[in-house]
Design a protein around this motif. Sequence first.
Motif, mmCIF file in Angstrom:
data_model
loop_
_atom_site.group_PDB
_atom_site.id
_atom_site.type_symbol
_atom_site.label_atom_id
_atom_site.label_comp_id
_atom_site.label_asym_id
_atom_site.label_seq_id
_atom_site.Cartn_x
_atom_site.Cartn_y
_atom_site.Cartn_z
ATOM 1 N N TRP A 20 -53.991 -24.381 26.903
ATOM 2 C CA TRP A 20 -52.668 -24.162 27.475
ATOM 3 C C TRP A 20 -52.670 -23.118 28.567
ATOM 4 O O TRP A 20 -51.736 -23.012 29.349
ATOM 5 N N LEU A 21 -53.744 -22.337 28.659
ATOM 6 C CA LEU A 21 -53.806 -21.312 29.687
ATOM 7 C C LEU A 21 -53.982 -21.921 31.074
ATOM 8 O O LEU A 21 -53.785 -21.260 32.077
ATOM 9 N N CYS A 22 -54.350 -23.182 31.142
ATOM 10 C CA CYS A 22 -54.557 -23.827 32.432
ATOM 11 C C CYS A 22 -53.241 -24.158 33.130
ATOM 12 O O CYS A 22 -53.246 -24.676 34.238
ATOM 13 N N GLU A 29 -48.708 -14.127 27.396
ATOM 14 C CA GLU A 29 -49.902 -13.693 26.669
ATOM 15 C C GLU A 29 -51.025 -14.664 26.974
ATOM 16 O O GLU A 29 -50.818 -15.868 27.017
ATOM 17 N N SER A 30 -52.233 -14.162 27.217
ATOM 18 C CA SER A 30 -53.385 -15.001 27.505
ATOM 19 C C SER A 30 -54.503 -14.657 26.535
ATOM 20 O O SER A 30 -54.793 -13.484 26.311
ATOM 21 N N LEU A 31 -55.133 -15.678 25.974
ATOM 22 C CA LEU A 31 -56.240 -15.485 25.042
ATOM 23 C C LEU A 31 -57.501 -16.072 25.645
ATOM 24 O O LEU A 31 -57.526 -17.242 26.028
ATOM 25 N N PHE A 32 -58.544 -15.253 25.738
ATOM 26 C CA PHE A 32 -59.839 -15.678 26.255
ATOM 27 C C PHE A 32 -60.890 -15.462 25.174
ATOM 28 O O PHE A 32 -60.928 -14.406 24.543
ATOM 29 N N HIS A 33 -61.773 -16.450 24.988
ATOM 30 C CA HIS A 33 -62.932 -16.310 24.109
ATOM 31 C C HIS A 33 -64.147 -16.164 25.022
ATOM 32 O O HIS A 33 -64.497 -17.109 25.728
ATOM 33 N N CYS A 34 -64.760 -15.001 25.021
ATOM 34 C CA CYS A 34 -65.775 -14.694 26.029
ATOM 35 C C CYS A 34 -67.128 -14.382 25.401
ATOM 36 O O CYS A 34 -67.212 -13.882 24.280
ATOM 37 N N GLY A 35 -68.179 -14.661 26.161
ATOM 38 C CA GLY A 35 -69.531 -14.299 25.765
ATOM 39 C C GLY A 35 -70.315 -13.846 26.975
ATOM 40 O O GLY A 35 -70.241 -14.465 28.037
ATOM 41 N N VAL A 36 -71.047 -12.753 26.840
ATOM 42 C CA VAL A 36 -71.855 -12.209 27.930
ATOM 43 C C VAL A 36 -73.297 -12.083 27.455
ATOM 44 O O VAL A 36 -73.558 -11.590 26.359
ATOM 45 N N LEU A 120 -59.831 -11.971 36.838
ATOM 46 C CA LEU A 120 -61.285 -12.061 36.705
ATOM 47 C C LEU A 120 -61.675 -13.157 35.721
ATOM 48 O O LEU A 120 -62.531 -14.003 36.012
ATOM 49 N N LEU A 121 -61.043 -13.171 34.541
ATOM 50 C CA LEU A 121 -61.423 -14.134 33.516
ATOM 51 C C LEU A 121 -61.014 -15.552 33.889
ATOM 52 O O LEU A 121 -61.701 -16.513 33.543
ATOM 53 N N VAL A 122 -59.914 -15.699 34.601
ATOM 54 C CA VAL A 122 -59.536 -17.027 35.087
ATOM 55 C C VAL A 122 -60.581 -17.536 36.074
ATOM 56 O O VAL A 122 -60.976 -18.710 36.043
ATOM 57 N N ASN A 123 -61.075 -16.663 36.955
ATOM 58 C CA ASN A 123 -62.107 -17.072 37.905
ATOM 59 C C ASN A 123 -63.409 -17.415 37.196
ATOM 60 O O ASN A 123 -64.119 -18.354 37.589
ATOM 61 N N VAL A 124 -63.748 -16.657 36.142
ATOM 62 C CA VAL A 124 -64.940 -16.978 35.362
ATOM 63 C C VAL A 124 -64.774 -18.338 34.700
ATOM 64 O O VAL A 124 -65.704 -19.137 34.630
ATOM 65 N N LYS A 125 -63.584 -18.619 34.219
ATOM 66 C CA LYS A 125 -63.283 -19.913 33.616
ATOM 67 C C LYS A 125 -63.541 -21.050 34.602
ATOM 68 O O LYS A 125 -64.000 -22.127 34.237
ATOM 69 N N LYS A 126 -63.297 -20.789 35.877
ATOM 70 C CA LYS A 126 -63.487 -21.817 36.903
ATOM 71 C C LYS A 126 -64.959 -22.032 37.234
ATOM 72 O O LYS A 126 -65.295 -22.901 38.029
ATOM 73 N N GLY A 127 -65.840 -21.226 36.640
ATOM 74 C CA GLY A 127 -67.270 -21.431 36.852
ATOM 75 C C GLY A 127 -67.954 -20.319 37.606
ATOM 76 O O GLY A 127 -69.143 -20.399 37.898
ATOM 77 N N THR A 128 -67.223 -19.262 37.940
ATOM 78 C CA THR A 128 -67.825 -18.131 38.630
ATOM 79 C C THR A 128 -68.525 -17.235 37.611
ATOM 80 O O THR A 128 -67.940 -16.873 36.607
#
Length: 205
Positions: A20-22, A29-36, A120-128
């Motif tokens: 739904w964040l798309c 509120e935005s929820l991101f599940h991230c891994g580095v 930043l996280l939205v851009n990472v979601k796009k593949g950056t």
Amino acid sequence: VGMILKRSQVGARPCRMCPWLCSPQVPRESLFHCGVLYEDSLHSPLRGQLELREDVRIYLEENYEQINVPVPQFGGSDPADIIHDFQRGLTAYHDLALDKCYVIELNTSVVMPPRSLWELLVNVKKGTYLPQTYLVQEEMVATEPVRDVEQLGAFIGRLCRGKDTYGLRRRRARPRISRREAGSCRRIRHFENTFVIETVICKTS
């Protein structure tokens, strides 16, 4: 701010977020599940790349961020819930292994504000992918107990309510923590910028 910078080669996987964040509308509120993926040349030089996972909730209207760091795969740091409250100018760490809270003035030189982190996280979601960067270590010392957590604001008050809560102060830059001191310190690894941060919290010496 008394930080020791450790240079590491750091790569990142794209953050995954809820479908739904798309939506083109910016959500409240935005929820991101991230891994580095990153290398730890200081503590685990022979292990190669390590993985740090966390869930990031960003509240744009309320101007704060909440981060959950689960139990790390390879140990060496504690699971934690972290709140960066930009309205109050405070950061709170709830060390889940100790069930204790620690509060300090928000360090805006290393913590991105909610809007910038969201972008930043939205851009990472796009593949950056995140660029090669530093592993930043910050050393802190626990100080006096905080008697009334409600004075810290609604968000941090809710996080720390019913828990032993202490203030923190930053140590000035100095040589690495001694082996004897290390036994009284806890480590929390997290990221809310383009680099990984290791927050070291030590008892008052």
